[in-house]
Design a protein around this motif. Structure first.
Motif, PDB file in Angstrom:
ATOM      1  N   ARG A  18       0.842  -1.211   0.000  1.00 38.39           N
ATOM      2  CA  ARG A  18       0.000   0.000   0.000  1.00 38.39           C
ATOM      3  C   ARG A  18       0.870   1.252   0.000  1.00 38.39           C
ATOM      4  NH1 ARG A  18      -3.099  -3.225   3.437  1.00 38.39           N
ATOM      5  NH2 ARG A  18      -2.153  -2.294   5.290  1.00 38.39           N
ATOM      6  N   SER A  19       1.923   1.245   0.798  1.00 34.90           N
ATOM      7  CA  SER A  19       2.826   2.396   0.841  1.00 34.90           C
ATOM      8  C   SER A  19       3.551   2.585  -0.485  1.00 34.90           C
ATOM      9  CB  SER A  19       3.857   2.227   1.962  1.00 34.90           C
ATOM     10  OG  SER A  19       3.226   2.275   3.220  1.00 34.90           O
ATOM     11  N   ALA A  20       3.957   1.481  -1.109  1.00 38.63           N
ATOM     12  CA  ALA A  20       4.705   1.544  -2.373  1.00 38.63           C
ATOM     13  C   ALA A  20       3.841   2.039  -3.524  1.00 38.63           C
ATOM     14  CB  ALA A  20       5.302   0.185  -2.704  1.00 38.63           C
ATOM     15  N   ALA A  21       2.524   2.012  -3.350  1.00 38.09           N
ATOM     16  CA  ALA A  21       1.643   2.545  -4.388  1.00 38.09           C
ATOM     17  C   ALA A  21       1.810   4.056  -4.510  1.00 38.09           C
ATOM     18  CB  ALA A  21       0.190   2.203  -4.067  1.00 38.09           C
ATOM     19  N   ASP A  22       2.231   4.712  -3.427  1.00 38.53           N
ATOM     20  CA  ASP A  22       2.401   6.168  -3.425  1.00 38.53           C
ATOM     21  C   ASP A  22       3.846   6.602  -3.617  1.00 38.53           C
ATOM     22  OD1 ASP A  22      -0.332   6.553  -2.919  1.00 38.53           O
ATOM     23  OD2 ASP A  22      -0.016   6.298  -0.767  1.00 38.53           O
ATOM     24  N   GLU A  23       4.779   5.840  -3.056  1.00 41.46           N
ATOM     25  CA  GLU A  23       6.196   6.192  -3.129  1.00 41.46           C
ATOM     26  C   GLU A  23       7.039   4.952  -2.837  1.00 41.46           C
ATOM     27  OE1 GLU A  23       7.217   9.020  -0.091  1.00 41.46           O
ATOM     28  OE2 GLU A  23       5.981   8.016   1.389  1.00 41.46           O
ATOM     29  N   PRO A  24       8.290   4.933  -3.279  1.00 39.74           N
ATOM     30  CA  PRO A  24       9.139   3.765  -3.003  1.00 39.74           C
ATOM     31  C   PRO A  24       9.295   3.519  -1.508  1.00 39.74           C
ATOM     32  CG  PRO A  24      10.140   5.158  -4.660  1.00 39.74           C
ATOM     33  CD  PRO A  24       8.979   5.927  -4.100  1.00 39.74           C
ATOM     34  N   VAL A  25       9.383   2.256  -1.157  1.00 37.90           N
ATOM     35  CA  VAL A  25       9.575   1.843   0.230  1.00 37.90           C
ATOM     36  C   VAL A  25      10.974   1.251   0.351  1.00 37.90           C
ATOM     37  CG1 VAL A  25       8.794   0.278   2.057  1.00 37.90           C
ATOM     38  CG2 VAL A  25       7.122   1.376   0.556  1.00 37.90           C
ATOM     39  N   ILE A  26      11.764   1.777   1.266  1.00 42.99           N
ATOM     40  CA  ILE A  26      13.105   1.241   1.516  1.00 42.99           C
ATOM     41  C   ILE A  26      12.994   0.209   2.633  1.00 42.99           C
ATOM     42  CG2 ILE A  26      15.426   1.760   2.339  1.00 42.99           C
ATOM     43  CD1 ILE A  26      15.119   4.509   1.085  1.00 42.99           C
ATOM     44  N   VAL A  27      13.504  -0.970   2.369  1.00 46.44           N
ATOM     45  CA  VAL A  27      13.520  -2.038   3.372  1.00 46.44           C
ATOM     46  C   VAL A  27      14.949  -2.163   3.866  1.00 46.44           C
ATOM     47  CG1 VAL A  27      13.037  -4.472   3.835  1.00 46.44           C
ATOM     48  CG2 VAL A  27      11.627  -3.209   2.180  1.00 46.44           C
ATOM     49  N   THR A  28      15.105  -2.057   5.181  1.00 50.55           N
ATOM     50  CA  THR A  28      16.445  -2.100   5.764  1.00 50.55           C
ATOM     51  C   THR A  28      16.741  -3.467   6.352  1.00 50.55           C
ATOM     52  OG1 THR A  28      15.671  -1.325   7.926  1.00 50.55           O
ATOM     53  CG2 THR A  28      16.367   0.360   6.337  1.00 50.55           C
ATOM     54  N   ARG A  39       6.420   0.650  -7.475  1.00 47.87           N
ATOM     55  CA  ARG A  39       5.457   0.255  -8.500  1.00 47.87           C
ATOM     56  C   ARG A  39       6.197  -0.209  -9.746  1.00 47.87           C
ATOM     57  NH1 ARG A  39       1.600   4.542 -10.159  1.00 47.87           N
ATOM     58  NH2 ARG A  39       3.559   5.466 -10.790  1.00 47.87           N
ATOM     59  N   ILE A  40       5.630  -1.163 -10.428  1.00 45.35           N
ATOM     60  CA  ILE A  40       6.261  -1.699 -11.635  1.00 45.35           C
ATOM     61  C   ILE A  40       6.411  -0.615 -12.704  1.00 45.35           C
ATOM     62  CG2 ILE A  40       4.115  -2.557 -12.664  1.00 45.35           C
ATOM     63  CD1 ILE A  40       7.553  -4.296 -12.804  1.00 45.35           C
ATOM     64  N   GLU A  41       5.468   0.325 -12.756  1.00 46.37           N
ATOM     65  CA  GLU A  41       5.557   1.414 -13.730  1.00 46.37           C
ATOM     66  C   GLU A  41       6.808   2.258 -13.480  1.00 46.37           C
ATOM     67  OE1 GLU A  41       2.810   0.963 -11.828  1.00 46.37           O
ATOM     68  OE2 GLU A  41       1.341   0.221 -13.261  1.00 46.37           O
ATOM     69  N   ASP A  42       7.096   2.531 -12.208  1.00 49.05           N
ATOM     70  CA  ASP A  42       8.285   3.305 -11.870  1.00 49.05           C
ATOM     71  C   ASP A  42       9.555   2.538 -12.206  1.00 49.05           C
ATOM     72  OD1 ASP A  42       6.662   5.343 -10.934  1.00 49.05           O
ATOM     73  OD2 ASP A  42       6.748   4.633  -8.853  1.00 49.05           O
ATOM     74  N   TYR A  43       9.557   1.241 -11.916  1.00 49.45           N
ATOM     75  CA  TYR A  43      10.718   0.405 -12.238  1.00 49.45           C
ATOM     76  C   TYR A  43      10.963   0.393 -13.748  1.00 49.45           C
ATOM     77  CZ  TYR A  43      13.592  -3.688 -13.030  1.00 49.45           C
ATOM     78  OH  TYR A  43      14.578  -4.523 -13.456  1.00 49.45           O
ATOM     79  N   ARG A  44       9.906   0.208 -14.504  1.00 52.05           N
ATOM     80  CA  ARG A  44      10.051   0.169 -15.966  1.00 52.05           C
ATOM     81  C   ARG A  44      10.547   1.506 -16.504  1.00 52.05           C
ATOM     82  NH1 ARG A  44       4.637  -3.277 -16.760  1.00 52.05           N
ATOM     83  NH2 ARG A  44       5.600  -5.333 -16.602  1.00 52.05           N
ATOM     84  N   ARG A  45      10.053   2.605 -15.922  1.00 50.76           N
ATOM     85  CA  ARG A  45      10.512   3.926 -16.352  1.00 50.76           C
ATOM     86  C   ARG A  45      12.003   4.085 -16.076  1.00 50.76           C
ATOM     87  NH1 ARG A  45      11.470   8.264 -13.554  1.00 50.76           N
ATOM     88  NH2 ARG A  45      10.332   7.543 -11.735  1.00 50.76           N
ATOM     89  N   LEU A  46      12.453   3.618 -14.916  1.00 53.08           N
ATOM     90  CA  LEU A  46      13.865   3.744 -14.559  1.00 53.08           C
ATOM     91  C   LEU A  46      14.770   2.867 -15.408  1.00 53.08           C
ATOM     92  CD1 LEU A  46      13.608   3.821 -10.670  1.00 53.08           C
ATOM     93  CD2 LEU A  46      14.272   5.695 -12.163  1.00 53.08           C
ATOM     94  N   THR A  47      14.283   1.712 -15.802  1.00 55.93           N
ATOM     95  CA  THR A  47      15.128   0.777 -16.547  1.00 55.93           C
ATOM     96  C   THR A  47      14.970   0.888 -18.054  1.00 55.93           C
ATOM     97  OG1 THR A  47      13.459  -0.973 -16.374  1.00 55.93           O
ATOM     98  CG2 THR A  47      15.192  -0.895 -14.680  1.00 55.93           C
TER      99      THR A  47
END
Length: 85
Positions: A18-28, A39-47
């Motif tokens: 749910r959080s990642a739908a709005d912004e990236p979530v960093i897991v430590t 989101r997959i859309e953001d990943y695809r845009r970056l790659t």
């Protein structure tokens, strides 16, 4: 940006999604960033950028701002000439 520990992530994957739908979530892991959930859309845009050769192109924000416009001060404390390539 939301940050959660690996333990929190494992206990509540749905909350992380749910959080990642709005912004990236960093897991430590052990207090250090280890993973990013986005989101997959953001990943695809970056790659999908067509093989950028310059670091500024890789880091360029999606909103169109140009990192080449940033001026960085020169370090004049060494007294040596700056050699540009």
């Amino acid at each position: 940006m939301v940050t959660m520990s690996a333990r929190e992530f494992n206990q509540s994957v749905a909350a992380a999604q749910r959080s990642a739908a709005d912004e990236p979530v960093i897991v430590t892991r052990r207090g250090e960033p280890a993973f990013v959930l986005m989101r997959i859309e953001d990943y695809r845009r970056l790659t999908s950028r067509a093989n950028p050769t310059r670091l500024s192109e890789r880091l360029a924000p999606a909103d169109g701002h140009d990192l080449d416009d940033i001026e960085f001060p020169r370090d004049t404390s060494t007294g040596r000439d700056v050699v540009e390539f």
